[in-house]
Design an enzyme around this catalytic site. Structure first.
Site, PDB file in Angstrom:
ATOM      1  N   LYS A   1      78.440 -20.774  11.454  1.00 40.34           N
ATOM      2  CA  LYS A   1      77.717 -20.653  10.188  1.00 40.34           C
ATOM      3  C   LYS A   1      77.815 -21.951   9.372  1.00 40.34           C
ATOM      4  O   LYS A   1      76.814 -22.523   8.929  1.00 40.34           O
ATOM      5  CB  LYS A   1      78.279 -19.465   9.402  1.00 40.34           C
ATOM      6  CG  LYS A   1      77.811 -19.365   7.983  1.00 40.34           C
ATOM      7  CD  LYS A   1      76.369 -18.950   7.895  1.00 40.34           C
ATOM      8  CE  LYS A   1      75.795 -19.301   6.557  1.00 40.34           C
ATOM      9  NZ  LYS A   1      74.715 -18.507   6.109  1.00 40.34           N
TER      10      LYS A   1
ATOM     11  N   CYS B   1      73.458 -21.838  -0.982  1.00 41.14           N
ATOM     12  CA  CYS B   1      74.182 -22.018   0.286  1.00 41.14           C
ATOM     13  C   CYS B   1      74.588 -23.457   0.592  1.00 41.14           C
ATOM     14  O   CYS B   1      75.777 -23.747   0.701  1.00 41.14           O
ATOM     15  CB  CYS B   1      73.339 -21.476   1.437  1.00 41.14           C
ATOM     16  SG  CYS B   1      73.142 -19.712   1.355  1.00 41.14           S
TER      17      CYS B   1
ATOM     18  N   THR C   1      79.288 -15.454   3.760  1.00 44.45           N
ATOM     19  CA  THR C   1      79.761 -16.709   4.345  1.00 44.45           C
ATOM     20  C   THR C   1      81.195 -16.918   3.910  1.00 44.45           C
ATOM     21  O   THR C   1      81.468 -17.164   2.739  1.00 44.45           O
ATOM     22  CB  THR C   1      78.879 -17.873   3.876  1.00 44.45           C
ATOM     23  OG1 THR C   1      77.560 -17.577   4.293  1.00 44.45           O
ATOM     24  CG2 THR C   1      79.318 -19.188   4.489  1.00 44.45           C
TER      25      THR C   1
ATOM     26  N   GLU D   1      66.121 -17.962   1.751  1.00 50.98           N
ATOM     27  CA  GLU D   1      65.449 -17.288   0.645  1.00 50.98           C
ATOM     28  C   GLU D   1      63.964 -17.602   0.742  1.00 50.98           C
ATOM     29  O   GLU D   1      63.586 -18.713   1.106  1.00 50.98           O
ATOM     30  CB  GLU D   1      66.014 -17.777  -0.693  1.00 50.98           C
ATOM     31  CG  GLU D   1      67.429 -17.296  -0.901  1.00 50.98           C
ATOM     32  CD  GLU D   1      67.961 -17.588  -2.294  1.00 50.98           C
ATOM     33  OE1 GLU D   1      67.171 -17.652  -3.243  1.00 50.98           O
ATOM     34  OE2 GLU D   1      69.182 -17.742  -2.402  1.00 50.98           O
TER      35      GLU D   1
ATOM     36  N   LEU E   1      62.985 -32.129   7.886  1.00 49.36           N
ATOM     37  CA  LEU E   1      62.828 -33.569   7.699  1.00 49.36           C
ATOM     38  C   LEU E   1      61.840 -33.818   6.571  1.00 49.36           C
ATOM     39  O   LEU E   1      61.063 -34.757   6.622  1.00 49.36           O
ATOM     40  CB  LEU E   1      62.333 -34.222   8.998  1.00 49.36           C
ATOM     41  CG  LEU E   1      63.373 -34.406  10.107  1.00 49.36           C
ATOM     42  CD1 LEU E   1      62.760 -35.062  11.334  1.00 49.36           C
ATOM     43  CD2 LEU E   1      64.563 -35.254   9.617  1.00 49.36           C
TER      44      LEU E   1
HETATM   45  C1  UDX Z   1      69.799 -21.931   3.829  1.00 48.55           C
HETATM   46  C2  UDX Z   1      69.712 -21.870   5.361  1.00 48.55           C
HETATM   47  O1  UDX Z   1      68.451 -22.397   5.799  1.00 48.55           O
HETATM   48  C3  UDX Z   1      69.912 -20.456   5.856  1.00 48.55           C
HETATM   49  O2  UDX Z   1      69.925 -20.431   7.275  1.00 48.55           O
HETATM   50  C4  UDX Z   1      71.265 -19.957   5.315  1.00 48.55           C
HETATM   51  O3  UDX Z   1      71.537 -18.670   5.729  1.00 48.55           O
HETATM   52  C5  UDX Z   1      71.265 -20.027   3.810  1.00 48.55           C
HETATM   53  O4  UDX Z   1      71.027 -21.374   3.390  1.00 48.55           O
HETATM   54  P1  UDX Z   1      68.167 -21.412   1.780  1.00 48.55           P
HETATM   55  O5  UDX Z   1      69.237 -21.993   0.917  1.00 48.55           O
HETATM   56  O6  UDX Z   1      67.536 -20.141   1.376  1.00 48.55           O
HETATM   57  O7  UDX Z   1      68.689 -21.206   3.274  1.00 48.55           O
HETATM   58  O8  UDX Z   1      66.970 -22.486   1.829  1.00 48.55           O
HETATM   59  P2  UDX Z   1      66.448 -23.624   2.813  1.00 48.55           P
HETATM   60  O9  UDX Z   1      65.052 -23.346   3.149  1.00 48.55           O
HETATM   61  O10 UDX Z   1      67.364 -23.856   3.949  1.00 48.55           O
HETATM   62  O11 UDX Z   1      66.473 -24.886   1.838  1.00 48.55           O
HETATM   63  C6  UDX Z   1      67.682 -25.348   1.245  1.00 48.55           C
HETATM   64  C7  UDX Z   1      67.415 -26.534   0.365  1.00 48.55           C
HETATM   65  O12 UDX Z   1      67.015 -27.665   1.131  1.00 48.55           O
HETATM   66  C8  UDX Z   1      66.285 -26.326  -0.644  1.00 48.55           C
HETATM   67  O13 UDX Z   1      66.642 -26.921  -1.866  1.00 48.55           O
HETATM   68  C9  UDX Z   1      65.103 -27.032  -0.018  1.00 48.55           C
HETATM   69  O14 UDX Z   1      64.155 -27.470  -0.948  1.00 48.55           O
HETATM   70  C10 UDX Z   1      65.794 -28.199   0.663  1.00 48.55           C
HETATM   71  N1  UDX Z   1      65.054 -28.745   1.798  1.00 48.55           N
HETATM   72  C11 UDX Z   1      64.862 -28.008   2.922  1.00 48.55           C
HETATM   73  C12 UDX Z   1      64.560 -30.045   1.733  1.00 48.55           C
HETATM   74  O15 UDX Z   1      64.714 -30.745   0.718  1.00 48.55           O
HETATM   75  N2  UDX Z   1      63.899 -30.557   2.821  1.00 48.55           N
HETATM   76  C13 UDX Z   1      63.714 -29.843   3.968  1.00 48.55           C
HETATM   77  O16 UDX Z   1      63.107 -30.396   4.915  1.00 48.55           O
HETATM   78  C14 UDX Z   1      64.196 -28.527   4.016  1.00 48.55           C
END
Ligand code: UDX
Length: 438
Positions: free
Chosen positions: A208, A264, A122, A156, A254
């Site tokens: 992105k 990220c 990124t 992840e 949500l």
């Molecule tokens: C994210 C993006 O989803 C992915 O497309 C990008 O390439 C990298 O960053 P990631 O960081 O692995 O992926 O995790 P993700 O599942 O997106 O969750 C990110 C954070 O948000 C976590 O701390 C998760 O607990 C939180 N989250 C996610 C919430 O609190 N509520 C939600 O509804 C979804």
């Protein structure tokens, strides 16, 4: 099928390399870290990512995937070079491009024929242009090449599935030839009619950041609504369902909780605000999401403090879940960190458990009490705080937890425990935005 080298065997590079070899390409994953490459050569995967070992083993056995520290040779041998090195957050919130620039220089020095140079890392909007200039300079203009931005959207914990069955592929390049090469790289998905967004480099780079920041905004929005529900008696889950059934909103992302973490969202939201500020553009919505997220963990500690009548002194709290989300061993920017700090600062005692994240958390908190099972963590504890939505915690035997604990306080920061069952087992508890079920 293409000969590809992937530079950087972190979580993105390794999943990308293994996934592209599964699509039939011939892939060499390279890294300057000899230990990591030796580990991979010994079929040992340095990160916890469900399905990754099977994917790597299958393609190594088929002869399509290999590992090497000889980056120059693998670049020379490849038609497509993928840059997947890390871009950590710099002091002012900007992405640090030192590794990307040094890889670009090295690619230029080894350019021995037409190649497509593709960024997966990124990188700030405009980096494709910089990479092009560096390669032009170091290669001396002797060979043709094209730069492509092909951002990853891997989560992840479900990165393998996300790679093999993506919602979309974004290919940013001004060159028709490079666009064609990239479609061959992703041939099975192309045949499968996975939507492909073909655009220029700067637009792909923007997609992105725009996607990650939008999801971060969505999470901060539902977290703030949950905080409101805490005061009004509404149930945030039903609010989210009621909103999400509107196709314009969608039910995903949500889920309220202790705030977003990981490698990220925190980094990319800051980088977007920083990049825009450099162009004198204010990203007020994203800035608000960052600021809201920075205090969401405090809403959780406040619940803990209230249940403990404002005194954690001498009390033992079992922290269940240390990673920033389930199905990973990654503790970067995990909301569990400020929560543990809060308990320690108030002279409480922490018993910590996580199915995969303990080794990484030990680097941040070497001196807290780590446990091998969740039963051991809750044993004798005055309170429990559930920080990560691991299935193991969803399925906990609450009767047994109640028997093992010394006290009966639970804060469910992910809303994964059934409030009725908690009540039935005598717990005094709180969760996020579901006040009416207490
Ligand atoms: C994210 C993006 O989803 C992915 O497309 C990008 O390439 C990298 O960053 P990631 O960081 O692995 O992926 O995790 P993700 O599942 O997106 O969750 C990110 C954070 O948000 C976590 O701390 C998760 O607990 C939180 N989250 C996610 C919430 O609190 N509520 C939600 O509804 C979804």
């Amino acid at each position: 099928m293409k000969r590809i080298s992937v530079i950087g065997t972190g979580y993105v590079g390794l999943v990308t390399g293994a996934g592209l070899s599964d699509f039939g390409n011939n892939v060499i994953c390279t890294d300057i870290d000899e230990d990591k490459i030796n580990q991979l050569l010994a079929s040992d995967i340095p990160i916890y990512e469900p399905g990754l070992k099977e994917l790597v083993d299958r393609n190594v056995s088929a002869g399509r995937l290999s590992f090497s520290t000889d980056i120059s040779a693998s670049v020379k041998n490849s038609e497509v070079v993928i840059i997947a090195v890390w871009t950590p957050m710099g002091d002012n919130g900007e992405a640090d491009l030192t590794a990307v620039k040094s890889v670009a220089k090295m690619i230029g020095e080894n350019l021995n024929g037409y190649k497509v140079i593709c960024t997966k890392s990124t990188v700030p909007i405009g980096t494709g242009k910089k990479i092009k200039q560096i390669i032009e300079k170091t290669s001396g203009g002797s060979n043709e090449f094209d730069v492509v931005s092909n951002p990853e959207f891997l989560r992840e914990g479900s990165a393998v599935k996300d790679f093999l069955l993506p919602n979309r592929i974004v290919i940013g390049s001004e060159s028709e030839k490079a666009q064609k090469v990239m479609k061959q790289v992703y041939r099975p998905l192309f045949i499968n009619e996975t939507p492909i967004v073909s655009t220029n480099v700067v637009t792909a780079e923007t997609i992105k950041y725009a996607s990650n920041a939008f999801l971060a905004v969505k999470i901060s929005y539902i977290n703030e609504l949950a905080n409101l529900c805490d005061t009004t008696g509404a149930d945030v889950h039903i609010v989210a369902r009621g909103m999400g059934l509107d196709g314009r909103i969608s039910p995903k992302f949500l889920h309220p909780g202790p705030g977003f973490g990981g490698s990220c969202f925190p980094k990319d939201t800051h980088a977007l605000v920083q990049m825009a500020a450099e162009k004198e553009v204010e990203m007020q919505v994203v800035s608000a999401a960052i600021s809201s997220n920075s205090i969401q963990w405090q809403k959780i500690t406040k619940k803990l403090d209230i249940l403990f009548a404002d005194s954690l002194e001498g009390r033992t709290v079992a922290v269940l879940g240390l990673t920033f989300k389930a199905n990973t061993d990654d503790v970067r920017q995990s909301p569990a960190t400020p929560i543990i700090n809060h308990i320690l600062e108030n002279n409480g005692h922490v018993k910590a458990y996580d199915p995969e994240g303990i080794d990484n958390m030990k680097m941040l908190f070497p001196d807290i009490d780590y446990c091998d099972t969740h039963e051991e963590a809750v044993n004798g504890a005055d309170g429990v705080i559930v920080m990560t939505e691991w299935h193991e915690f969803r399925g906990m035997d609450l009767k047994k937890v109640a028997e093992l604990m010394n006290g009966n306080i639970i804060v469910d920061a992910r809303n994964i425990l059934d409030p009725k069952e908690l009540k039935r087992n005598g717990f005094i508890f709180d969760n996020v935005g579901r006040p009416n079920v207490k």
